[in-house]
Design an enzyme around this catalytic site. Structure first.
Site, PDB file in Angstrom:
ATOM      1  N   ASP A 481       0.780  -1.213   0.147  1.00  0.00           N
ATOM      2  CA  ASP A 481       0.060   0.021  -0.087  1.00  0.00           C
ATOM      3  C   ASP A 481       0.927   1.280   0.040  1.00  0.00           C
ATOM      4  O   ASP A 481       2.223   1.156   0.252  1.00  0.00           O
ATOM      5  CB  ASP A 481      -1.035   0.101   1.342  1.00  0.00           C
ATOM      6  CG  ASP A 481      -2.360   0.693   0.954  1.00  0.00           C
ATOM      7  OD1 ASP A 481      -2.507   1.701   0.213  1.00  0.00           O
ATOM      8  OD2 ASP A 481      -3.255   0.459   1.695  1.00  0.00           O
ATOM      9  N   ASP A 551     -10.552   1.926  -3.390  1.00  0.00           N
ATOM     10  CA  ASP A 551     -11.119   1.647  -2.216  1.00  0.00           C
ATOM     11  C   ASP A 551     -12.707   1.542  -2.097  1.00  0.00           C
ATOM     12  O   ASP A 551     -13.267   1.558  -1.087  1.00  0.00           O
ATOM     13  CB  ASP A 551     -10.746   2.691  -1.179  1.00  0.00           C
ATOM     14  CG  ASP A 551      -9.316   2.309  -0.508  1.00  0.00           C
ATOM     15  OD1 ASP A 551      -8.883   1.224  -0.748  1.00  0.00           O
ATOM     16  OD2 ASP A 551      -8.694   3.187   0.452  1.00  0.00           O
TER      17      ASP A 551
HETATM   18  C1  GLA Z   1      -5.836   1.891   2.125  1.00  0.00           C
HETATM   19  C2  GLA Z   1      -6.211   0.689   1.385  1.00  0.00           C
HETATM   20  C3  GLA Z   1      -7.252  -0.067   1.845  1.00  0.00           C
HETATM   21  C4  GLA Z   1      -6.708  -0.518   3.477  1.00  0.00           C
HETATM   22  C5  GLA Z   1      -6.354   0.419   3.975  1.00  0.00           C
HETATM   23  C6  GLA Z   1      -5.554  -0.185   5.475  1.00  0.00           C
HETATM   24  O1  GLA Z   1      -6.777   3.024   2.261  1.00  0.00           O
HETATM   25  O2  GLA Z   1      -6.481   1.212   0.067  1.00  0.00           O
HETATM   26  O3  GLA Z   1      -7.557  -1.133   1.240  1.00  0.00           O
HETATM   27  O4  GLA Z   1      -5.676  -1.487   3.233  1.00  0.00           O
HETATM   28  O5  GLA Z   1      -5.304   1.642   3.292  1.00  0.00           O
HETATM   29  O6  GLA Z   1      -5.319   1.283   6.156  1.00  0.00           O
END
Ligand code: GLA
Length: 736
Positions: A481, A551
């Site tokens: 990420d 997301d």
């Molecule tokens: C980001 C990612 C999510 C999740 C969060 C965790 O927003 O896109 O899928 O992994 O971080 O903090």
């Protein structure tokens, strides 16, 4: 195939359907002659002009080296520079030791070779035996300053794709400041095009916008240190009348994940300059004597039969010549991710319970998301401390992984290595390892700072710490990420005259980290993520097998995001999950089957608390997984058609045709129902006209030509409803 006509002084690059012609004018200047529909014969340099190379306007300055009548601003150029009469956005702009900014890069030689050169520290498209790729390298030099430019063109005939990049070399006696180094510029002598780009924001990535060109510059860019949620490096130039199946469309993309710009500059004579490269805003690079600078590689795709054919070329090229490694051609495991199921509220027992339930319905991979490390109870701490949170996992990761493996599942882990929390051991040990500007307070995004990957020692540290983690814990999948963009961009390790190099040096560092880890751990499936799709680009896809698309897991919004993304990228790289309702991002309630159908064409998974599902829904999960396992080859290796668009038709229809055209999956979603809904007709594409197709569910049979030219009818009766048709070719004569 690439040829050089010595007499005419013209290079001819040919793919199956396109031609690209470059001329050497007066033995010096590279003119762009044509990019578009394939021609078999070499045109002459000024083929259609009545008075070749003769300026029609006194007002335009003439470039005397090229002729008393030769005005650069009236020509279509191959590597436009600045300072001697072309006033359009140049492909190269540099500053020399004497303060001057005039560049005259003239032809000195070329070579044509089979295959393709490596791009040094940058990722690039690759070739495989049988591709018949050929590369043209043209060398240009500026006599006064010693600057040399090597222009690379690689032709992928079967894909109708040409890749381009430029390498600059300082052969002079003083440093040169590179200020604008585009990867590709294509001049057209007309402006009757639309500019198509994909804008967005967090959780609403890649919405398509199409608008007619206007005089002046129209461009998209990112200065965020990542390709970004807000714009994507993939852009198109299309004929005004182009549709899915008709008209000329040019696609342009960049194998790069950092600051970029891409645009179309229309000059006063109605000529269009299409360009793409590293964003020149807030960028410069000091090129010392004897040093080289390699630009990222650009991908140029051409279709004379609309957007669908362009997308098909991009899909298979991205899948087969950008994506690489042992997962490229195999079905990936169906996963469950605990993020939307638990957020930060979990311990070993809770995770095992979720995994047990998941295993019982056929899920193959359990992914532990954020919160397993340091003392990360929320998003305010611990990025950088890649060891277990003993409050949550008292025995560490190993016992948890053993229990997951005992269920017959694979184990996956979330990491965000490029980031650092102020509240972390790493920050306390190395406060200067973050990107920052001395004397200024750092802006924070999600309470975190960005590690300075322009520093080789920071990259080495990441490689070591992650190698140790991946060796100690038996992980089969990593979600990588990256949750904030850069601000106050400076590095404590670079002198003032190199500070504008930081963002690009960061990308080079990141690619080294990813490349080394990928090489050391080729068996780990890697999914990229940047707050969802904030770095959904070809650079990342050279390392990541797939990318978490957004997301936003809402099944309706996903139709827009996945449709927009599909113009340049295949479904095989899009992570897509079924999540809970009301949806956590939009509050929308959609039927469970619709959520399954919306996610299924991507890299499929679940992201919800399975304990909250009814028995009926759990049964649906079992069926969805069975269906996905069967249909994944159709979704990922087949041909995809956008039949109806959520934007304009209030319904989405996606069609996937297997490579042998024997299985066809059609997904129909109602975005918005209508009272007294009329029947609406839509036609399928890409079928065998004289083959008979049977609907698996109803047993109804249709001829291919009927499905393609008369079509199917549906009414939009119910908001958010989804339907999946599976049509299978039936042996002729088997008609009931
Ligand atoms: C980001 C990612 C999510 C999740 C969060 C965790 O927003 O896109 O899928 O992994 O971080 O903090």
């Amino acid at each position: 195939m690439i040829s050089f006509d010595r007499e005419q002084q013209i290079f001819h690059l040919q793919t199956e359907h396109s031609s690209y012609l470059i001329g050497i004018f007066a033995g010096k200047c590279l003119l762009h002659i044509h990019y578009g529909r394939r021609v078999e014969h070499c045109a002459d340099m000024f083929a259609m002009m009545d008075k070749p190379a003769e300026s029609r306007y006194d007002w335009n300055p003439k470039c005397m080296e090229l002729g008393e009548q030769f005005a650069l601003c009236e020509q279509t150029l191959e590597l436009p520079t600045f300072g001697d009469g072309d006033y359009r956005s140049p492909g190269f702009h540099g500053e020399y030791a004497d303060g001057s900014t005039v560049s005259k890069l003239y032809y000195t030689g070329h070579r044509i070779f089979a295959g393709k050169q490596a791009l040094g520290e940058l990722p690039s498209a690759y070739t495989e035996a049988g591709d018949q790729t050929v590369t043209l390298e043209i060398t240009l030099a500026d006599q006064l300053t010693g600057l040399r430019a090597y222009l690379y063109y690689t032709v992928y005939p079967a894909w109708d794709i040409i890749t381009r990049s430029v390498r600059y070399e300082n052969g002079g006696t003083a440093p040169i400041l590179l200020k604008k180094v585009d990867s590709a510029v294509v001049d057209f002598d007309r402006m009757n095009f639309d500019f198509v780009h994909f804008y967005g924001t967090w959780a609403r990535e890649r919405q398509m916008e199409r608008r007619p060109l206007f005089y002046g510059d129209q461009s998209v860019d990112s200065s965020r240190g990542a390709s970004s949620h807000t714009q994507n490096p993939f852009v198109c130039l299309s004929a005004r009348e182009a549709t899915e199946d008709f008209g000329e469309v040019y696609g342009l993309n960049l194998i790069y994940s950092g600051n970029f710009h891409a645009g179309a500059y229309v000059d006063t004579f109605g000529k269009t300059r299409l360009y793409i490269g590293i964003n020149s805003f807030d960028f410069s690079w000091k090129l010392d004597c004897g040093e080289s600078f390699q630009t990222p590689e650009a991908i140029l795709a051409y279709s004379h039969s609309g957007f669908a054919a362009l997308s098909h070329r991009m899909h298979s090229f991205v899948h087969k010549r950008i994506c690489r490694g042992q997962f490229r051609d195999i079905r990936r495991p169906v996963l469950i991710n605990n993020w939307e199921a638990t957020y930060f509220d979990f311990d070993e027992e809770k995770l095992v319970k979720l995994a047990e339930k998941a295993a019982s319905v056929g899920v193959e991979l359990m992914v532990l998301d954020d919160g397993w490390f340091g003392h990360r109870d929320d998003d305010r701490s611990s990025l950088g401390d890649w060891y277990e949170h003993r409050g949550r996992l008292p025995g560490g990761l190993e016992p948890l992984v053993e229990r997951i493996h005992a269920l017959g599942m694979k184990f996956g882990l979330w990491v965000e290595p490029e980031m650092i929390s102020e509240d972390s051991e790493l920050y306390r040990a190395h406060p200067d390892w973050c990107i920052h500007t001395a004397g200024r307070r750092c802006s924070e995004g999600r309470h975190q700072l960005v590690l300075d990957l322009s520093r080789p020692e920071v990259c080495d540290y990441l490689i070591e710490i992650l190698s140790r983690l991946f060796s100690r814990v038996s992980v089969e999948y990593i979600k990588w990420d990256m949750n904030r963009n850069m601000t106050e961009v400076c590095s404590a390790a670079l002198p003032p005259d190199r500070q504008r190099e930081v963002a690009h040096r960061y990308m080079i560092g990141l690619y080294r980290v990813l490349g080394t880890l990928k090489q050391r751990f080729p068996h780990i499936l890697m999914e990229g993520c940047a707050g969802g799709g904030g770095r959904f680009d070809l650079g990342m896809l050279c390392y990541f097998d797939q990318i978490w698309l957004s997301d936003d897991t809402d099944a309706v919004e996903r139709q827009y995001i996945q449709t927009g993304s599909s113009y340049g990228y295949p479904f095989s790289v899009m992570g897509a999950h079924v999540s809970a309702c009301p949806n956590h991002q939009t509050g929308r309630v959609t039927p469970f089957h619709t959520r399954g159908y919306a996610a299924m064409p991507g890299q499929f998974g679940y992201e919800l608390d399975l304990d909250k599902l009814t028995e009926g829904e759990l049964e649906e999960v079992r069926q969805q997984i069975r269906l996905y396992k069967e249909l994944a080859p159709v979704f990922h290796d087949g041909t995809f058609y956008r039949i109806c668009s959520p934007e304009t038709d209030w319904k989405t229809v996606w069609e996937f045709v297997s490579p042998d055209r024997k299985t066809v999956v059609v997904e129909i979603f109602t975005v918005q129902a209508q009272a007294a809904a009329p029947m609406e007709r839509f036609c399928l594409k890409g079928l065998q006209p004289d083959a008979l197709y049977t609907d698996r569910l109803t047993g109804r049979q249709y001829w291919g030509d009927v499905l393609m030219h008369i079509g199917l009818m549906r009414a939009r009766k119910q908001d958010y409803d989804g339907e999946m048709l599976i049509l299978e070719q039936t042996a002729a004569g088997a008609k009931r």
